[in-house]
Enzyme design. Structure first.
Site, PDB file in Angstrom:
ATOM      1  N   GLY A  29       9.848  -4.650   2.680  1.00  0.00           N
ATOM      2  CA  GLY A  29       8.734  -5.465   2.202  1.00  0.00           C
ATOM      3  C   GLY A  29       7.695  -4.710   1.405  1.00  0.00           C
ATOM      4  CD  GLN A  30       6.899   0.853  -1.306  1.00  0.00           C
ATOM      5  OE1 GLN A  30       8.008   1.275  -0.997  1.00  0.00           O
ATOM      6  NE2 GLN A  30       5.975   1.605  -1.882  1.00  0.00           N
TER       7      GLN A  30
ATOM      8  CB  ILE B 258      -6.678  -8.333  -0.781  1.00  0.00           C
ATOM      9  CG1 ILE B 258      -7.592  -9.300  -1.506  1.00  0.00           C
ATOM     10  CG2 ILE B 258      -5.213  -8.737  -0.901  1.00  0.00           C
ATOM     11  CD1 ILE B 258      -7.435  -9.291  -3.012  1.00  0.00           C
TER      12      ILE B 258
ATOM     13  CG  HIS C  69       0.714   1.131   0.657  1.00  0.00           C
ATOM     14  ND1 HIS C  69       1.601   1.046  -0.386  1.00  0.00           N
ATOM     15  CD2 HIS C  69       0.939   0.030   1.425  1.00  0.00           C
ATOM     16  CE1 HIS C  69       2.325  -0.056  -0.258  1.00  0.00           C
ATOM     17  NE2 HIS C  69       1.943  -0.689   0.850  1.00  0.00           N
TER      18      HIS C  69
ATOM     19  CG  HIS D 146       0.081  -1.641   5.839  1.00  0.00           C
ATOM     20  ND1 HIS D 146      -0.373  -2.808   5.263  1.00  0.00           N
ATOM     21  CD2 HIS D 146       1.162  -1.274   5.119  1.00  0.00           C
ATOM     22  CE1 HIS D 146       0.414  -3.126   4.240  1.00  0.00           C
ATOM     23  NE2 HIS D 146       1.351  -2.211   4.140  1.00  0.00           N
TER      24      HIS D 146
HETATM   25  P1  5GP Z   1       3.178  -3.546   1.153  1.00  0.00           P
HETATM   26  O1  5GP Z   1       3.773  -4.913   1.309  1.00  0.00           O
HETATM   27  O2  5GP Z   1       3.471  -2.965  -0.210  1.00  0.00           O
HETATM   28  O3  5GP Z   1       3.489  -2.600   2.270  1.00  0.00           O
HETATM   29  O4  5GP Z   1       1.618  -3.738   1.266  1.00  0.00           O
HETATM   30  C1  5GP Z   1       0.792  -4.034   0.182  1.00  0.00           C
HETATM   31  C2  5GP Z   1      -0.534  -4.485   0.750  1.00  0.00           C
HETATM   32  O5  5GP Z   1      -1.472  -4.441  -0.292  1.00  0.00           O
HETATM   33  C3  5GP Z   1      -0.504  -5.907   1.295  1.00  0.00           C
HETATM   34  O6  5GP Z   1      -0.906  -5.903   2.662  1.00  0.00           O
HETATM   35  C4  5GP Z   1      -1.491  -6.645   0.407  1.00  0.00           C
HETATM   36  O7  5GP Z   1      -2.256  -7.610   1.103  1.00  0.00           O
HETATM   37  C5  5GP Z   1      -2.349  -5.537  -0.149  1.00  0.00           C
HETATM   38  N1  5GP Z   1      -2.871  -5.810  -1.478  1.00  0.00           N
HETATM   39  C6  5GP Z   1      -2.169  -6.288  -2.541  1.00  0.00           C
HETATM   40  N2  5GP Z   1      -2.972  -6.406  -3.610  1.00  0.00           N
HETATM   41  C7  5GP Z   1      -4.207  -5.987  -3.209  1.00  0.00           C
HETATM   42  C8  5GP Z   1      -5.462  -5.880  -3.897  1.00  0.00           C
HETATM   43  O8  5GP Z   1      -5.602  -6.188  -5.083  1.00  0.00           O
HETATM   44  N3  5GP Z   1      -6.512  -5.415  -3.170  1.00  0.00           N
HETATM   45  C9  5GP Z   1      -6.387  -5.055  -1.860  1.00  0.00           C
HETATM   46  N4  5GP Z   1      -7.493  -4.606  -1.251  1.00  0.00           N
HETATM   47  N5  5GP Z   1      -5.217  -5.140  -1.189  1.00  0.00           N
HETATM   48  C10 5GP Z   1      -4.147  -5.607  -1.856  1.00  0.00           C
END
Ligand code: 5GP
Length: 114
Positions: free
Chosen positions: A93-94, A32, A100, A102
């Site tokens: 930063g999780q 997003i 997941h 990226h």
């Molecule tokens: P993290 O910081 O946990 O490694 O990554 C989480 C990712 O999920 C972030 O890049 C964030 O932009 C994405 N994200 C968070 N909420 C949503 C959502 O509701 N929809 C989508 N498509 N991505 C999301």
């Protein structure tokens, strides 16, 4: 069980996402808040919170995700290179506690990441 994560809700189609790949075991959708021209989130449908929670029984599943990412990258024409990133835990930063990957591409990446 606590509140489902955002990614579980995307798997269950309770909230929308732009899904670019799906099979029995995994799902890939557009982030997003994209940090590159291509920025996908690739997740197993199985609820594993983080890298720390991967078990021996998940070995084939995690391998499956990487095969899927390789196919997705090829389908998207990322032959010039792409990056796969996994943040594990707060210092990394999780934000979403559903493991997941990226998948980032479409621009030159810098190294080291911050
Ligand atoms: P993290 O910081 O946990 O490694 O990554 C989480 C990712 O999920 C972030 O890049 C964030 O932009 C994405 N994200 C968070 N909420 C949503 C959502 O509701 N929809 C989508 N498509 N991505 C999301």
């Amino acid at each position: 069980m606590g509140e489902p994560t955002i990614f579980k809700k995307i798997i269950d189609r309770e909230i929308p996402a732009t899904i670019v790949y799906e099979d029995d075991l995994c799902l890939a959708f557009e982030d997003i808040n994209p940090r590159a021209p291509t920025h996908l989130i690739v997740i197993p449908k199985k609820e594993i919170a983080s890298v720390d929670d991967i078990c021996e029984e998940d070995e084939a599943l995690i391998g499956h995700l990487f095969v899927a990412m390789r196919k997705i990258a090829a389908d998207l024409g990322l032959g010039d290179g792409y990056r796969v990133v996994t943040n594990n835990g707060p210092n990394a930063g999780q934000e979403v506690m559903h493991i997941h990957f990226h998948l980032l591409g479409g621009r030159k990446m810098t190294w080291p990441p911050g």
